[in-house]
Design an enzyme around this catalytic site. Structure first.
Site, short mmCIF file in Angstrom:
data_model
loop_
_atom_site.label_atom_id
_atom_site.label_comp_id
_atom_site.label_asym_id
_atom_site.label_seq_id
_atom_site.Cartn_x
_atom_site.Cartn_y
_atom_site.Cartn_z
CG ASP A 80 -73.92 -41.73 2.08
OD1 ASP A 80 -74.90 -42.47 2.00
OD2 ASP A 80 -72.75 -42.13 1.97
CG HIS A 99 -72.13 -42.70 6.28
ND1 HIS A 99 -72.56 -43.65 7.17
CD2 HIS A 99 -72.25 -43.27 5.05
CE1 HIS A 99 -72.93 -44.73 6.51
NE2 HIS A 99 -72.74 -44.54 5.23
CG HIS A 101 -70.13 -48.54 5.02
ND1 HIS A 101 -70.96 -49.44 4.40
CD2 HIS A 101 -70.69 -47.33 4.79
CE1 HIS A 101 -71.97 -48.81 3.81
NE2 HIS A 101 -71.82 -47.53 4.02
CG ASP A 124 -64.17 -40.55 28.73
OD1 ASP A 124 -64.52 -40.02 29.79
OD2 ASP A 124 -63.15 -41.25 28.62
CG HIS A 175 -76.62 -47.68 5.76
ND1 HIS A 175 -77.32 -46.83 4.93
CD2 HIS A 175 -75.32 -47.46 5.49
CE1 HIS A 175 -76.48 -46.15 4.17
NE2 HIS A 175 -75.27 -46.53 4.50
CE1 TYR A 231 -59.09 -36.55 28.64
CE2 TYR A 231 -59.50 -35.15 26.74
CZ TYR A 231 -58.92 -36.28 27.30
OH TYR A 231 -58.18 -37.12 26.52
#
Lengths: 237, 237, 237, 237
Positions: A80, A99, A101, A124, A175, A231
């Site tokens: 990738d 990336h 899955h 958020d 994907h 925050y």
């Protein structure tokens, strides 16, 4: 030791990769994180097909931003890699890309549905739905497939760096999710949030969704992002 | 020590069996992996009903490919041994077989539905849907039930070794998944992928499925398999 | 040390209780296992409200089968003690009882649906659906509520010991699963199977169920149970 | 060491916060528990954005009940601090408050549905549905947003302390669950139960719900709460 990138960046990229299985986002060796050094014109990324339990800093691969060639490292980089590179080239504010899955986000990608904004958990982090790309054409699949996988994301966002900052992630159709952020760690945390909101959205859809009011969502995004954010703790992350 | 199979094969089969519970595919003692030594005409398999936490190399059973008799080992082999044997006999390219009752794959088997190809996660490993067999007939259940459980898979694939390589797994109707591969480790990893894509498919079905384009699926299968594969690192698995 | 039950029974009941959280069946302190010594006329059970991580053999409570009084132990027994006792009294073949609030089995109990037989995973253990009881009447709730919780199970099975052996579990309507077996360990393993088949059934229902053929189910039950069983290893459990 | 709150309260609040990830209720740093010392007029709460694995007693922040100012601590308190404070001010019986983004409870909050009472697991802790608040108005979001997040809960319960004791939790619309209890530990355990019953309810809804009889639910709530409670062991919690 003539290293092309700092020890700090290597360590951060390694640690972010190791958090993929710890956060429950990994099956086998799937998933990868990279971090960029824009001054040096390179990014550091996980090697292809290496299992997380044996992954070391030495295994990481340093890749040229300009042409995708391996600058340092004895292993082949993630398949990738070219997708990461096309995102770095299109969006100057991005310092890290992740990336995975992860299963709920993949379900939305497979159904070609964006992850809708249904509550403050989503707002958020993502100032809008996590969008899904177009399907790659036969031509985009035939040549430079991985680079084009990044391009369909770039096209989806109209190569707009501000949009990429406001919604730091997208689903590639059929994907899965790609997320990004100011650095490798943040891109990984956005992958965690992407999976969490996909899971919540899938369950909410089963119960029947109701549109949340925009003023509530805006409040949450702005209390964590931008000039009026309040925050977190400076020293605490 | 006059062992009929190599220490290496024993170790691989043990390790692959121990990965079943680690990968979250096991309930109690359910699930088993075997690996074959075709020159010796035997395969090594988990004993029946032994819990994974006490399983040792000594417990593994060596079985004759020719007639299913126990060649070595003091325990009874898995009740599924004859199913493994029938797959080895029908498909010469198979070096390992895995059977689990992983919950999402079983759900498809119980619904008598094949696992459809909905994205690249599936296409990376299975070049087509993971198919479901016919129901065993009363005759197939009455005699040689476990051997016939393998035969319904063999019949489903028309005893075609190429098909078995392209789609290395099947669902036995109302039972569960059997997967295979070049060796025991690969067959186990195919069981992990089979459960992962079943889980993703079930969630995608809840969102509404869309057919993925064939050119995208082909691209993913061929980048990991066949002469032009470029995924992974030779030394990294 | 004048103990009323053997050290072995205590150890087995402790171990079976500790397997509840390990098998993912527990939330907080919910769930309990008991084992009976019919000669001594007592059973050993988890104390009420004690967390699993601090539970010791000393904490277990010995209860009279005849009248439910505490025979030994410094803690109060599980609130479900009377339910266990009514099952022991009705079914002479039962040596152990387990109760959990495992989430998928509870979902069926709350929907007042029995867990249907959809495949061999179910048929390996339960020779028919895991049935759901009638709702307890106001009278059954008002007096001896916990004992009556056992009675609705006893009524459901017509106090038939053979049926209790063939289907070693039931769902109490709007409450949850009770399972039993020849000893405490087996009753716990039946609770694990009950949750697993409930999870598989729920997912199968989402895909659309198909009736499995009876000859397949019969084959699986008889290969693990009865005179012709051939599953497992004598020394391996 | 001039501490404003007891070491015991600090330790309890730390421990309750650490149980959030252990109970599977946390993503990243999301979730927080506080405990109050009403005599001292302060409460102790998790700092904002600190990860659980590095959280120490020293990091906890002591906040004034009267005006929300930080009384002790070098870090900024949780952004949800004002929500906790508004609950403490409205309901005198509350000793601890927990907020999480646990996924099933959030799904109900996002669907703006209360968690219905479908069985005894729910009735053991909540004497009625876990209700969902109104959506905050633009005005409530614009000023004192976090305090108003508490106020919509207070309004939902008509500021009735008895109702707050009988149903110790609520879902803020499009946000998530807040639970409370006599102390920090109990509020955290109510968060665990809230998520468990949300999960069970979601699965029951998939199977089709049936109304449980009120006499069964009453029996369960009263056997654990109030003057006739007989669940648990005094020394065992």
């Amino acid at each position: 030791m003539s290293r092309t990138v700092s020890e700090e960046l290597r360590r951060e990229v390694l640690e972010a990769n190791l958090r993929i299985p710890r956060a429950g986002l990994a099956t086998l060796t799937w998933g990868n994180v990279s971090g960029v050094d824009r001054e040096a014109g390179v990014f550091v990324i996980k090697p292809s097909g290496v299992t997380y339990d044996v992954l070391t800093e030495e295994d990481l691969v340093v890749v040229s931003l300009a042409d995708g060639s391996v600058v340092e490292g004895r292993l082949r980089p993630s398949t990738d890699t070219e997708t990461h590179r096309s995102l770095y080239l299109a969006f100057p504010s991005i310092g890290g890309v992740t990336h995975t899955h992860s299963t709920h986000a993949v379900a939305f990608a497979q159904a070609r549905r964006s992850i809708p904004v249904l509550g403050t958990t989503h707002a958020d982090t993502f100032n809008g739905p996590v969008p899904v790309t177009d399907v790659l054409t036969p031509e985009q699949c035939a040549t430079d497939y991985e680079y084009n996988t990044g391009q369909v994301i770039v096209d989806l966002l109209d190569r707009d760096d501000t949009r990429a900052r406001e919604v730091p992630g997208a689903l590639v159709a059929h994907h899965g999710p790609f997320t990004w952020g100011a650095d490798a760690t943040t891109s990984l945390e956005h992958a965690i949030v992407c999976e969490a909101v996909a899971e919540m959205a899938l369950r909410t859809i089963a119960l029947g969704t109701v549109e949340p009011p925009q003023h509530l969502l805006d409040r949450h995004f702005t209390r964590k992002h931008g000039p009026d954010a309040y925050y977190g703790n400076p020293s605490a992350t």
